[in-house]
Design a protein around this motif. Structure first.
Motif, PDB file in Angstrom:
ATOM      1  N   GLU A  66      26.006 -11.927 -67.381  1.00 21.14           N
ATOM      2  CA  GLU A  66      26.776 -12.172 -66.162  1.00 21.14           C
ATOM      3  C   GLU A  66      26.794 -10.923 -65.297  1.00 21.14           C
ATOM      4  O   GLU A  66      26.489  -9.828 -65.749  1.00 21.14           O
ATOM      5  CB  GLU A  66      28.214 -12.558 -66.518  1.00 21.14           C
ATOM      6  N   GLY A  67      27.209 -11.114 -64.032  1.00 22.09           N
ATOM      7  CA  GLY A  67      27.446  -9.972 -63.177  1.00 22.09           C
ATOM      8  C   GLY A  67      28.852  -9.436 -63.402  1.00 22.09           C
ATOM      9  O   GLY A  67      29.696 -10.108 -64.002  1.00 22.09           O
ATOM     10  N   PRO A  68      29.119  -8.203 -62.955  1.00 25.24           N
ATOM     11  CA  PRO A  68      30.474  -7.642 -63.094  1.00 25.24           C
ATOM     12  C   PRO A  68      31.503  -8.475 -62.330  1.00 25.24           C
ATOM     13  O   PRO A  68      31.239  -8.922 -61.206  1.00 25.24           O
ATOM     14  CB  PRO A  68      30.338  -6.246 -62.484  1.00 25.24           C
ATOM     15  N   VAL A  69      32.665  -8.638 -62.947  1.00 22.63           N
ATOM     16  CA  VAL A  69      33.765  -9.383 -62.333  1.00 22.63           C
ATOM     17  C   VAL A  69      34.879  -8.397 -62.014  1.00 22.63           C
ATOM     18  O   VAL A  69      35.295  -7.619 -62.878  1.00 22.63           O
ATOM     19  CB  VAL A  69      34.280 -10.482 -63.274  1.00 22.63           C
ATOM     20  N   LEU A  70      35.365  -8.427 -60.791  1.00 25.54           N
ATOM     21  CA  LEU A  70      36.423  -7.508 -60.376  1.00 25.54           C
ATOM     22  C   LEU A  70      37.737  -7.870 -61.050  1.00 25.54           C
ATOM     23  O   LEU A  70      38.194  -9.014 -60.991  1.00 25.54           O
ATOM     24  CB  LEU A  70      36.595  -7.557 -58.858  1.00 25.54           C
ATOM     25  N   LEU A  71      38.346  -6.857 -61.693  1.00 21.93           N
ATOM     26  CA  LEU A  71      39.621  -7.054 -62.387  1.00 21.93           C
ATOM     27  C   LEU A  71      40.796  -6.564 -61.547  1.00 21.93           C
ATOM     28  O   LEU A  71      41.797  -7.250 -61.390  1.00 21.93           O
ATOM     29  CB  LEU A  71      39.614  -6.302 -63.723  1.00 21.93           C
ATOM     30  N   ILE A  72      40.673  -5.329 -61.078  1.00 23.84           N
ATOM     31  CA  ILE A  72      41.777  -4.695 -60.359  1.00 23.84           C
ATOM     32  C   ILE A  72      41.189  -3.772 -59.302  1.00 23.84           C
ATOM     33  O   ILE A  72      40.190  -3.095 -59.548  1.00 23.84           O
ATOM     34  CB  ILE A  72      42.684  -3.888 -61.321  1.00 23.84           C
ATOM     35  N   ALA A  73      41.853  -3.730 -58.134  1.00 27.01           N
ATOM     36  CA  ALA A  73      41.493  -2.802 -57.064  1.00 27.01           C
ATOM     37  C   ALA A  73      42.701  -1.928 -56.758  1.00 27.01           C
ATOM     38  O   ALA A  73      43.834  -2.420 -56.701  1.00 27.01           O
ATOM     39  CB  ALA A  73      41.071  -3.566 -55.813  1.00 27.01           C
ATOM     40  N   LEU A  74      42.466  -0.642 -56.574  1.00 25.58           N
ATOM     41  CA  LEU A  74      43.527   0.343 -56.311  1.00 25.58           C
ATOM     42  C   LEU A  74      43.191   1.080 -55.034  1.00 25.58           C
ATOM     43  O   LEU A  74      42.062   1.561 -54.864  1.00 25.58           O
ATOM     44  CB  LEU A  74      43.623   1.333 -57.477  1.00 25.58           C
ATOM     45  N   TYR A  75      44.203   1.230 -54.151  1.00 28.00           N
ATOM     46  CA  TYR A  75      43.926   1.782 -52.826  1.00 28.00           C
ATOM     47  C   TYR A  75      44.733   3.030 -52.483  1.00 28.00           C
ATOM     48  O   TYR A  75      44.423   3.693 -51.490  1.00 28.00           O
ATOM     49  CB  TYR A  75      44.188   0.724 -51.756  1.00 28.00           C
ATOM     50  N   LYS A  76      45.800   3.322 -53.268  1.00 28.72           N
ATOM     51  CA  LYS A  76      46.649   4.461 -52.924  1.00 28.72           C
ATOM     52  C   LYS A  76      46.829   5.348 -54.126  1.00 28.72           C
ATOM     53  O   LYS A  76      47.044   4.868 -55.247  1.00 28.72           O
ATOM     54  CB  LYS A  76      48.035   3.980 -52.482  1.00 28.72           C
ATOM     55  N   ALA A  77      46.829   6.668 -53.886  1.00 30.59           N
ATOM     56  CA  ALA A  77      47.093   7.614 -54.961  1.00 30.59           C
ATOM     57  C   ALA A  77      48.455   7.316 -55.575  1.00 30.59           C
ATOM     58  O   ALA A  77      49.442   7.108 -54.867  1.00 30.59           O
ATOM     59  CB  ALA A  77      47.055   9.042 -54.420  1.00 30.59           C
ATOM     60  N   GLY A  78      48.484   7.267 -56.911  1.00 26.40           N
ATOM     61  CA  GLY A  78      49.715   6.966 -57.623  1.00 26.40           C
ATOM     62  C   GLY A  78      49.973   5.486 -57.830  1.00 26.40           C
ATOM     63  O   GLY A  78      50.862   5.105 -58.608  1.00 26.40           O
ATOM     64  N   GLU A  79      49.181   4.634 -57.193  1.00 20.36           N
ATOM     65  CA  GLU A  79      49.400   3.186 -57.295  1.00 20.36           C
ATOM     66  C   GLU A  79      49.195   2.710 -58.719  1.00 20.36           C
ATOM     67  O   GLU A  79      48.253   3.104 -59.381  1.00 20.36           O
ATOM     68  CB  GLU A  79      48.422   2.481 -56.350  1.00 20.36           C
ATOM     69  N   LEU A  80      50.101   1.854 -59.168  1.00 22.00           N
ATOM     70  CA  LEU A  80      50.026   1.227 -60.486  1.00 22.00           C
ATOM     71  C   LEU A  80      49.999  -0.278 -60.262  1.00 22.00           C
ATOM     72  O   LEU A  80      50.907  -0.829 -59.660  1.00 22.00           O
ATOM     73  CB  LEU A  80      51.222   1.623 -61.339  1.00 22.00           C
ATOM     74  N   THR A  81      48.937  -0.927 -60.733  1.00 21.83           N
ATOM     75  CA  THR A  81      48.758  -2.358 -60.472  1.00 21.83           C
ATOM     76  C   THR A  81      48.476  -3.097 -61.763  1.00 21.83           C
ATOM     77  O   THR A  81      47.721  -2.609 -62.606  1.00 21.83           O
ATOM     78  CB  THR A  81      47.589  -2.575 -59.496  1.00 21.83           C
ATOM     79  N   SER A  82      49.066  -4.278 -61.894  1.00 24.81           N
ATOM     80  CA  SER A  82      48.855  -5.099 -63.088  1.00 24.81           C
ATOM     81  C   SER A  82      48.200  -6.413 -62.727  1.00 24.81           C
ATOM     82  O   SER A  82      48.396  -6.953 -61.640  1.00 24.81           O
ATOM     83  CB  SER A  82      50.183  -5.362 -63.794  1.00 24.81           C
ATOM     84  N   ASN A  83      47.424  -6.911 -63.697  1.00 25.18           N
ATOM     85  CA  ASN A  83      46.808  -8.232 -63.590  1.00 25.18           C
ATOM     86  C   ASN A  83      46.878  -8.849 -64.977  1.00 25.18           C
ATOM     87  O   ASN A  83      46.009  -8.636 -65.811  1.00 25.18           O
ATOM     88  CB  ASN A  83      45.367  -8.092 -63.110  1.00 25.18           C
ATOM     89  N   GLY A  84      47.972  -9.568 -65.240  1.00 24.28           N
ATOM     90  CA  GLY A  84      48.168 -10.119 -66.580  1.00 24.28           C
ATOM     91  C   GLY A  84      48.389  -9.001 -67.584  1.00 24.28           C
ATOM     92  O   GLY A  84      49.279  -8.171 -67.411  1.00 24.28           O
TER      93      GLY A  84
END
Lengths: 112, 113
Positions: free
Chosen positions: A41-59
């Motif tokens: 398969e091709g790579p699947v995007l899990l999470i994108a981060l745009y700001k320094a210090g940003e903490l993001t969850s996906n499940g």
């Protein structure tokens, strides 16, 4: 040119364990992306981060954009067999509009 | 996000021949890119496909070897010319809308004998 150092290169864990991987760079990035690639398969995007210090969850996945803008990490909690695959970090820098720089990848194996 | 398809999904080609890979997106996108992933390796950017103009190639990749077309905002082709076994790789297109998220197609698995 820009380079990303991703570690670890591979991980063998038991189902239910937590996983942590990270990427570091000598250059500043404006965006950090985390992908998962499964065989055939091709790579699947899990999470994108745009700001320094940003903490993001996906499940069960959590990623952070480092304060210095030179690093990022990805955590997977309570791993399951379908988490198996290759995880790549990728950075987008200010001097290379739209061009992704990829880490070497972390191969994750989960034993049931 | 976007739905991206690539054709062919895989091919086995003889040395010295050429293969054209197609990338089709279900919506208009600003940016399209072509990557190569050699066996067991990470992804390396080949070029940025520019709509209506010549592609922008990365160091180590040249137009004569990897000609690219992008006639509109939803379609691009990559040709691997005069192939050798060293060209055996996965070729991937990706799409994006600016300095942010990019989405990848399923890849074309090329084996050159």
């Amino acid at each position: 040119g820009q380079q990303l150092n991703q570690s670890p290169q591979s991980m063998f864990i038991q189902e239910g364990e937590d996983v942590s991987m990270n990427c570091t760079s000598s250059s500043i990035f404006n965006t950090w992306l985390w992908y998962k690639q499964e065989p055939g398969e091709g790579p699947v995007l899990l999470i994108a981060l745009y700001k320094a210090g940003e903490l993001t969850s996906n499940g069960r996945l959590t990623a952070q954009f480092g304060i210095t803008r030179k690093d990022s990490f990805l955590n997977i909690s309570a791993s399951i067999p379908s988490d198996v695959g290759i995880y790549f970090c990728a950075g987008l820098g200010g001097t290379s509009y739209g061009k992704l720089t990829f880490g070497q990848g972390t191969i994750l194996t989960v034993h049931p | 996000s976007a739905v991206i398809s690539q054709k062919p999904s895989r091919d086995i080609c003889q040395r010295g021949t050429s293969l054209t890979i197609q990338c089709q997106v279900d919506s208009q996108v600003t940016m399209m890119f072509w990557y190569r992933q050699q066996p067991g390796q990470s992804l390396t950017l080949i070029a940025t496909a520019n709509q209506g103009s010549e592609a922008t190639y990365e160091s180590g990749f040249v137009i004569d070897k990897f000609p690219i077309s992008r006639p509109n905002l939803t379609f691009s082709t990559l040709t691997v010319s005069n192939m050798s076994p060293e060209d055996s790789s996965i070729y991937l297109c990706s799409v994006g809308w600016g300095a942010g998220e990019q989405y990848f197609g399923p890849g074309t698995r090329l084996t050159v004998t």
